[in-house]
Design an enzyme around this catalytic site. Structure first.
Site, PDB file in Angstrom:
ATOM      1  N   GLU A   1       3.026  62.258  -4.878  1.00 52.11           N
ATOM      2  CA  GLU A   1       4.201  61.456  -5.216  1.00 52.11           C
ATOM      3  C   GLU A   1       5.478  62.282  -5.474  1.00 52.11           C
ATOM      4  O   GLU A   1       6.039  62.271  -6.587  1.00 52.11           O
ATOM      5  CB  GLU A   1       3.900  60.574  -6.427  1.00 52.11           C
ATOM      6  CG  GLU A   1       2.727  59.660  -6.203  1.00 52.11           C
ATOM      7  CD  GLU A   1       2.454  58.732  -7.384  1.00 52.11           C
ATOM      8  OE1 GLU A   1       3.048  58.923  -8.453  1.00 52.11           O
ATOM      9  OE2 GLU A   1       1.633  57.822  -7.225  1.00 52.11           O
TER      10      GLU A   1
ATOM     11  N   GLU B   1      -4.211  55.864  -4.274  1.00 56.64           N
ATOM     12  CA  GLU B   1      -4.170  55.250  -5.603  1.00 56.64           C
ATOM     13  C   GLU B   1      -3.825  53.771  -5.489  1.00 56.64           C
ATOM     14  O   GLU B   1      -2.957  53.411  -4.701  1.00 56.64           O
ATOM     15  CB  GLU B   1      -3.119  55.892  -6.522  1.00 56.64           C
ATOM     16  CG  GLU B   1      -3.441  57.270  -7.010  1.00 56.64           C
ATOM     17  CD  GLU B   1      -2.359  57.817  -7.923  1.00 56.64           C
ATOM     18  OE1 GLU B   1      -1.685  57.019  -8.622  1.00 56.64           O
ATOM     19  OE2 GLU B   1      -2.150  59.044  -7.930  1.00 56.64           O
TER      20      GLU B   1
HETATM   21  O1  LIG Z   1       1.199  55.012 -13.119  1.00 57.28           O
HETATM   22  C1  LIG Z   1      -0.109  55.028 -12.667  1.00 57.28           C
HETATM   23  C2  LIG Z   1      -0.310  56.271 -11.801  1.00 57.28           C
HETATM   24  N1  LIG Z   1       0.681  56.283 -10.739  1.00 57.28           N
HETATM   25  N2  LIG Z   1       0.591  57.380  -9.838  1.00 57.28           N
HETATM   26  C3  LIG Z   1       0.472  58.705 -10.477  1.00 57.28           C
HETATM   27  C4  LIG Z   1      -0.532  58.702 -11.619  1.00 57.28           C
HETATM   28  O2  LIG Z   1      -0.517  59.969 -12.249  1.00 57.28           O
HETATM   29  C5  LIG Z   1      -0.213  57.581 -12.581  1.00 57.28           C
HETATM   30  O3  LIG Z   1      -1.100  57.595 -13.688  1.00 57.28           O
END
Ligand SMILES: OC[C@H]1NNC[C@@H](O)[C@@H]1O
Ligand SMILES: [Ca+2]
Length: 451
Positions: A170, A355
């Site tokens: 991300e 995710e």
């Molecule tokens: O907010 C939930 C998830 N989103 N993507 C990155 C993860 O590290 C977060 O916990």
């Protein structure tokens, strides 16, 4: 006539798993010679996290890793996506390797393989070594070499046992949260730093992929979080705001990695004179062939023109919408729309949903050892159905990693938000599979037919 169960099954070999990240579950940040990360620093800075929560203990996975792998096996997971802590491996960020840090991940990988669980390893899930932040971190162009060096240490140690590698998790969150709005480590608030961090993250991604092609023999990809933007009205202002928001969050990173360019809106409509002119060789470094992409999906955003800085676009709360504890609208159709968009724009690369999940208020563990989480079960069911719809529309979706295996440290929100399919009692560290875990196990067992 019962629906044809095969019509509801996912493709053969679809990879069913769960995801976590080092800082959010491991604890013991300084054990066995590890160095501090920017999150060790940020969380210990007063006021930066809810209740002052830190990663000092978290889910104590650094000590409980063997039981946690047994838990994954008991749930029937076929894969486990996790991240390695850069400053455990290289305490100073570069140079000296901390063998004990490397050994932790080597043992974890061997245990996963022993249980028939495929490891997916993310090199960077936000925990930059503090020593490198002191040298400018993502604002220092040398970070591309630092990151390739770190990746190479892990490639040499683990490639072959690990066959699916991810460079960054991300990058949008890293820059928007860490450099523009300051809600995440390293807590900077600069319109001028943000594009520089973005560009160096993508250069580092490219350098790490290039290094992998020299050392590794398997697959490597990039994980992005993307969120479909739907205009609140058809007014020119709302349409332009939606286009800006889409370019900034959804196109920016995949365009750089896969097309070797950034969307024009970033300079022309968002950052203006804060957007530097980058050299061609930078784009050549960034644009490396990828074996797959990972998409992290949570929600959509109905978008309108606002005076927000510098995007001038904002989300409109949906009166009839259902929202999670993190304020995200439950909108599974957005996942199908996004997957089709990505297929059409980038050429149907093998794609993993790396995710997807939700934080809902879960009841405590009931006396019979159950945690009833119907809202999370419903969320997972709807989103897996949305993925199957995208597959039916020709998207090459290869797997799904639920976020998250465990309730864990939700960054600045601390332990206040629970995303796990397994409940964690942070006082006793007891793990209790929630109803959603039982439901997910059945989905895996039936290749999706039970969804
Ligand atoms: O907010 C939930 C998830 N989103 N993507 C990155 C993860 O590290 C977060 O916990
Ligand atoms: Ca700083």
């Amino acid at each position: 006539m019962a629906a044809n169960p095969n019509a509801r099954r996912f493709p053969e070999g679809f990879l069913w798993g769960a995801a976590t990240a080092a800082h959010q579950i491991e604890g013991s940040p300084m054990a066995d010679g590890a160095g501090p990360s920017i999150w060790t620093r940020f969380a210990h800075t007063p006021g930066m996290t809810v209740n002052g929560d830190t990663g000092d203990v978290a889910c104590d996975h650094y000590n409980r890793w063997k039981d946690d792998v047994a838990l994954m096996a008991s749930l029937g997971l076929k894969a486990y996506r996790f991240s390695t802590s850069w400053s455990r491996i290289l305490p100073d960020g570069t140079g000296r390797v901390n063998q004990k840090g490397l050994d932790f991940y080597s043992r974890l990988v061997d245990e996963l393989l022993d249980k028939g669980i495929e490891p997916l390893l993310t090199l960077y899930h936000w925990d930059l070594p503090a020593a490198l932040d002191d040298r400018g971190g993502w604002l220092n162009r040398d970070v591309a070499d630092w990151f390739a060096e770190y990746g190479s240490v892990l490639y040499r140690a683990l490639d072959g046992r690990v066959k699916k590698w991810v460079t960054l998790n991300e990058p949008w969150v890293v820059t928007d949260g860490g450099y523009l709005h300051g809600a995440l480590a390293p807590g900077h608030r600069s319109k001028y730093e943000t594009p520089i961090a973005t560009h160096n993250l993508m250069r580092a991604h490219g350098a790490a992929v290039k290094a992998y092609r020299e050392i590794g023999k398997h697959e490597i990809g990039l994980v992005v979080n993307i969120e479909p933007k739907y205009p609140n009205t058809q007014s020119p202002e709302d349409l332009a705001a939606t286009k800006r928001a889409h370019a900034y969050m959804n196109e920016q990173y995949l365009d750089a990695a896969l097309l070797g360019k950034y969307p024009p809106e970033l300079k022309n409509e968002i950052f203006g004179d804060a957007w530097p002119e980058w050299a061609d060789e930078d784009y050549a470094l960034i644009k490396q062939k990828l074996d797959f992409i990972g998409i992290n999906y949570y929600t959509r955003s109905v978008t309108q023109a606002t005076d927000s800085y510098p995007l001038k676009a904002g989300a409109v709360r949906q009166k009839l919408g259902t929202y999670t504890e993190t304020g995200w609208e439950v909108f599974p159709q957005g996942l199908t729309d996004l997957l089709v968009w990505a297929k059409d724009r980038y050429g149907n690369l093998p794609t993993y949903i790396t995710e997807n999940g939700a934080a809902f208020f879960d009841p405590a563990v009931a006396e019979e050892g159950r945690v009833r989480d119907p809202l999370r079960m419903g969320y997972l069911k709807k989103h897996l159905t949305a993925i199957r719809d995208a597959i039916d529309q020709g998207c090459d979706i290869r797997g799904y990693m639920v976020w998250s295996l465990l309730d864990n440290l939700e960054w600045s929100l601390g332990f206040s938000k629970r995303f796990g399919i397994v409940h964690v009692n942070y006082g006793t560290q007891e793990r209790t599979p929630k109803d959603s875990a039982r439901w997910y196990s059945k989905a895996i067992e039936t290749h999706g037919a039970s969804i």
